[in-house]
Motif scaffolding. Structure first.
Motif, PDB file in Angstrom:
ATOM      1  N   UNK A  46       0.868  -1.177   0.000  1.00 18.81           N
ATOM      2  CA  UNK A  46       0.000   0.000   0.000  1.00 18.81           C
ATOM      3  C   UNK A  46       0.908   1.231   0.000  1.00 18.81           C
ATOM      4  N   UNK A  47       0.479   2.266  -0.729  1.00 20.92           N
ATOM      5  CA  UNK A  47       1.300   3.462  -0.894  1.00 20.92           C
ATOM      6  C   UNK A  47       0.605   4.685  -0.317  1.00 20.92           C
ATOM      7  N   UNK A  48       1.422   5.588   0.192  1.00 20.72           N
ATOM      8  CA  UNK A  48       0.909   6.864   0.683  1.00 20.72           C
ATOM      9  C   UNK A  48       1.859   7.964   0.235  1.00 20.72           C
ATOM     10  N   UNK A  49       1.299   9.080  -0.251  1.00 24.78           N
ATOM     11  CA  UNK A  49       2.115  10.217  -0.683  1.00 24.78           C
ATOM     12  C   UNK A  49       2.951  10.717   0.487  1.00 24.78           C
ATOM     13  N   UNK A  50       4.253  10.844   0.268  1.00 27.84           N
ATOM     14  CA  UNK A  50       5.166  11.201   1.357  1.00 27.84           C
ATOM     15  C   UNK A  50       5.183  12.694   1.644  1.00 27.84           C
ATOM     16  N   UNK A  51       4.568  13.509   0.770  1.00 23.82           N
ATOM     17  CA  UNK A  51       4.540  14.966   0.922  1.00 23.82           C
ATOM     18  C   UNK A  51       5.929  15.548   1.170  1.00 23.82           C
ATOM     19  N   UNK A  52       6.891  15.243   0.290  1.00 24.76           N
ATOM     20  CA  UNK A  52       8.243  15.765   0.495  1.00 24.76           C
ATOM     21  C   UNK A  52       8.284  17.283   0.323  1.00 24.76           C
ATOM     22  N   UNK A  53       9.206  17.929   1.055  1.00 22.26           N
ATOM     23  CA  UNK A  53       9.319  19.387   0.983  1.00 22.26           C
ATOM     24  C   UNK A  53       9.799  19.840  -0.393  1.00 22.26           C
ATOM     25  N   UNK A  54      10.665  19.031  -0.992  1.00 23.17           N
ATOM     26  CA  UNK A  54      11.226  19.386  -2.296  1.00 23.17           C
ATOM     27  C   UNK A  54      11.181  18.166  -3.213  1.00 23.17           C
ATOM     28  N   UNK A  55      10.014  17.882  -3.821  1.00 20.16           N
ATOM     29  CA  UNK A  55       9.898  16.689  -4.669  1.00 20.16           C
ATOM     30  C   UNK A  55      10.854  16.711  -5.857  1.00 20.16           C
ATOM     31  N   UNK A  56      11.175  17.896  -6.351  1.00 14.47           N
ATOM     32  CA  UNK A  56      12.085  17.992  -7.488  1.00 14.47           C
ATOM     33  C   UNK A  56      13.457  17.435  -7.178  1.00 14.47           C
ATOM     34  N   UNK A  57      13.949  17.729  -5.970  1.00 19.67           N
ATOM     35  CA  UNK A  57      15.282  17.229  -5.596  1.00 19.67           C
ATOM     36  C   UNK A  57      15.269  15.716  -5.432  1.00 19.67           C
ATOM     37  N   UNK A  58      14.140  15.168  -4.971  1.00 18.77           N
ATOM     38  CA  UNK A  58      14.022  13.710  -4.830  1.00 18.77           C
ATOM     39  C   UNK A  58      14.038  13.057  -6.200  1.00 18.77           C
ATOM     40  N   UNK A  59      13.314  13.635  -7.144  1.00 19.55           N
ATOM     41  CA  UNK A  59      13.288  13.097  -8.508  1.00 19.55           C
ATOM     42  C   UNK A  59      14.687  13.137  -9.116  1.00 19.55           C
ATOM     43  N   UNK A  60      15.384  14.255  -8.976  1.00 18.70           N
ATOM     44  CA  UNK A  60      16.717  14.386  -9.547  1.00 18.70           C
ATOM     45  C   UNK A  60      17.702  13.425  -8.902  1.00 18.70           C
ATOM     46  N   UNK A  61      17.617  13.275  -7.586  1.00 21.23           N
ATOM     47  CA  UNK A  61      18.516  12.352  -6.878  1.00 21.23           C
ATOM     48  C   UNK A  61      18.274  10.912  -7.326  1.00 21.23           C
ATOM     49  N   UNK A  62      17.000  10.540  -7.480  1.00 16.50           N
ATOM     50  CA  UNK A  62      16.670   9.184  -7.932  1.00 16.50           C
ATOM     51  C   UNK A  62      17.207   8.930  -9.337  1.00 16.50           C
ATOM     52  N   UNK A  63      17.059   9.930 -10.209  1.00 15.42           N
ATOM     53  CA  UNK A  63      17.539   9.804 -11.583  1.00 15.42           C
ATOM     54  C   UNK A  63      19.061   9.674 -11.617  1.00 15.42           C
ATOM     55  N   UNK A  64      19.760  10.509 -10.847  1.00 16.06           N
ATOM     56  CA  UNK A  64      21.227  10.482 -10.846  1.00 16.06           C
ATOM     57  C   UNK A  64      21.772   9.152 -10.340  1.00 16.06           C
ATOM     58  N   UNK A  65      21.229   8.671  -9.224  1.00 15.22           N
ATOM     59  CA  UNK A  65      21.711   7.407  -8.648  1.00 15.22           C
ATOM     60  C   UNK A  65      21.407   6.241  -9.586  1.00 15.22           C
ATOM     61  N   UNK A  66      20.181   6.211 -10.118  1.00 18.19           N
ATOM     62  CA  UNK A  66      19.789   5.119 -11.013  1.00 18.19           C
ATOM     63  C   UNK A  66      20.610   5.130 -12.297  1.00 18.19           C
ATOM     64  N   UNK A  67      20.881   6.310 -12.820  1.00 13.72           N
ATOM     65  CA  UNK A  67      21.649   6.428 -14.055  1.00 13.72           C
ATOM     66  C   UNK A  67      23.088   5.963 -13.850  1.00 13.72           C
ATOM     67  N   UNK A  68      23.689   6.375 -12.737  1.00 13.69           N
ATOM     68  CA  UNK A  68      25.058   5.959 -12.447  1.00 13.69           C
ATOM     69  C   UNK A  68      25.179   4.452 -12.305  1.00 13.69           C
ATOM     70  N   UNK A  69      24.242   3.849 -11.559  1.00 14.38           N
ATOM     71  CA  UNK A  69      24.282   2.397 -11.360  1.00 14.38           C
ATOM     72  C   UNK A  69      24.065   1.656 -12.678  1.00 14.38           C
ATOM     73  N   UNK A  70      23.112   2.126 -13.477  1.00 15.57           N
ATOM     74  CA  UNK A  70      22.809   1.457 -14.748  1.00 15.57           C
ATOM     75  C   UNK A  70      24.006   1.484 -15.688  1.00 15.57           C
ATOM     76  N   UNK A  71      24.645   2.632 -15.822  1.00 17.55           N
ATOM     77  CA  UNK A  71      25.787   2.751 -16.733  1.00 17.55           C
ATOM     78  C   UNK A  71      26.947   1.889 -16.262  1.00 17.55           C
ATOM     79  N   UNK A  72      27.318   2.019 -14.986  1.00 15.19           N
ATOM     80  CA  UNK A  72      28.470   1.288 -14.460  1.00 15.19           C
ATOM     81  C   UNK A  72      28.256  -0.224 -14.511  1.00 15.19           C
ATOM     82  N   UNK A  73      27.112  -0.687 -13.997  1.00  9.23           N
ATOM     83  CA  UNK A  73      26.881  -2.129 -13.926  1.00  9.23           C
ATOM     84  C   UNK A  73      26.732  -2.752 -15.306  1.00  9.23           C
TER      85      UNK A  73
END
Length: 213
Positions: A46-73
């Motif tokens: 079950x999911x609930x909106x986390x109401x983050x203070x800065x959703x944009x930074x969360x999106x960017x952080x997720x993209x950066x980490x996922x991109x780095x792992x995908x390329x390297x691995x």
């Protein structure tokens, strides 16, 4: 491969790189979305909106980490290891060895168990290896891997056991075989089965491509 093995690297050709990457992203996103939806329908998440203070930074952080792992691995496992073993022992041995190695590689992650290593071997090692053998293109595999990790992270689901600060908080209900337990979605039997369902047609397509005309 280019400077040490001195061979061409068509798997990283810039021609159609964008198209292949987008195809991979769509495939990976559909895979994770379908796996998550099935588990939700079975009462596991079950999911609930986390109401983050800065959703944009969360999106960017997720993209950066996922991109780095995908390329390297993908450069290491499908770009170097799979192709080196394929040259020595053929595609099936290369797929088996890299899949097992990929599963073992994740044993040190939080919440990892022997089952989670088996699950990663089957759903990730086999699927990503099959994707490369089918497309012979690392852009496609990187796109798939990137979307997989990024979407999990944005949903707040642990990525291979690593906690994710996503846009949602997820609550797991019921047996670990359904939810994946502390390891997250990748420890679920649902994801394993769906990953193999996607991988099998890719392997069939790869085998057909490999047959001499």
């Amino acid at each position: 491969m280019k400077y040490v093995a001195r061979r061409p690297i068509p798997e990283l050709s810039r021609q159609h790189a964008g198209v292949e990457a987008v195809r991979g992203v769509i495939t990976g996103a559909m895979f994770i979305a379908a796996s998550t939806l099935i588990i939700v329908m079975l009462g596991g998440y079950s999911f609930q909106w986390a109401a983050p203070a800065d959703p944009g930074s969360i999106v960017m952080a997720s993209i950066e980490i996922a991109l780095g792992a995908a390329i390297l691995e993908e450069l290491v496992f499908r770009g170097l290891m799979l192709q080196a073993i394929q040259k020595l022992g053929g595609s099936w041995i290369a797929l088996a060895v890299t899949s097992l190695t990929f599963g073992a590689f994740h044993l040190g992650n939080p919440g990892a168990t022997l089952w989670s290593a088996v699950a990663i071997t089957l759903e990730a090692g086999v699927l990503l290896g099959a994707a490369f053998l089918w497309r012979r293109n690392l852009w496609f595999v990187m796109g798939l891997h990137f979307a997989w990790n990024a979407l999990e992270s944005l949903l707040g689901i642990p990525v291979s056991g690593l906690p994710a600060d996503g846009l949602f908080t997820v609550q797991a209900h019921g047996a670990a075989w359904l939810t994946g337990g502390d390891f997250g979605l990748e420890g679920s039997i649902v994801t394993v089965i769906l990953g193999l369902v996607i991988a099998i047609p890719m392997l069939i397509g790869a085998a057909r491509k490999a047959k001499p005309n």
